[in-house]
Design a protein around this motif. Structure first.
Motif: not given
Length: 167
Positions: A68-89
């Protein structure tokens, strides 16, 4: 007999069963009352003390089963996109998911705060309540976020969201 509706939400299915057995419905809304001790448990975790409410995203890359787990790479990519907007992860998870959250963190270009294994359920709820968003797999934390009215993106890989998603 109560007719089983295969494509109905598990939540509504159980509520129908209770009503069929003569137990009146109290509604469909989940509740998770927070206590002062939950807030204190979160504040006891030093690495989250500097978080600004509403300016962080919780990512929960684990689930009870790996299928039931999405890939760690997918989570990392989404996290980086949100962090680039100034949000903490903030990476969350159980004690058993520490290696998984560390893997996601190691794949990220931006820094994150990893609290996997550091929170009890109450501290996790307070953390979620003050997050801008939760991103997770189809797992229990999605229902906790629903009870706390936290906007969420829930990733379903094999189970049916019509049945298992929070209402």
């Amino acid at each position: 007999f109560l007719i089983h509706l295969a494509n109905q939400s598990e939540i509504r299915r159980y509520l129908r069963l209770l009503e069929f057995l003569g137990i009146p419905s109290q509604g469909e809304e989940l509740e998770f009352p927070l206590k002062e001790e939950d807030k204190q448990a979160l504040l006891a975790i030093e690495k989250v003390r500097d978080l600004n409410f509403g300016e962080y995203i919780c990512l929960h890359p684990g689930a009870s089963t790996p299928t039931r787990c999405w890939s760690p790479a997918g989570f990392a990519e989404v996290a980086d996109a949100l962090a680039a907007l100034g949000l903490s992860i903030v990476l969350t998870g159980s004690q058993q998911e520490i290696q998984l959250t560390e893997k996601v963190a190691s794949m990220m270009k931006f820094s994150s705060i990893n609290v996997a294994g550091c929170t009890n359920i109450g501290a996790l709820a307070v953390l979620l309540q003050n997050a801008r968003l939760l991103i997770c797999n189809d797992t229990g934390i999605s229902h906790l976020a629903a009870a706390l009215r936290v906007p969420s993106v829930v990733i379903f890989s094999q189970s049916d969201p019509q049945i298992w998603a929070p209402l």
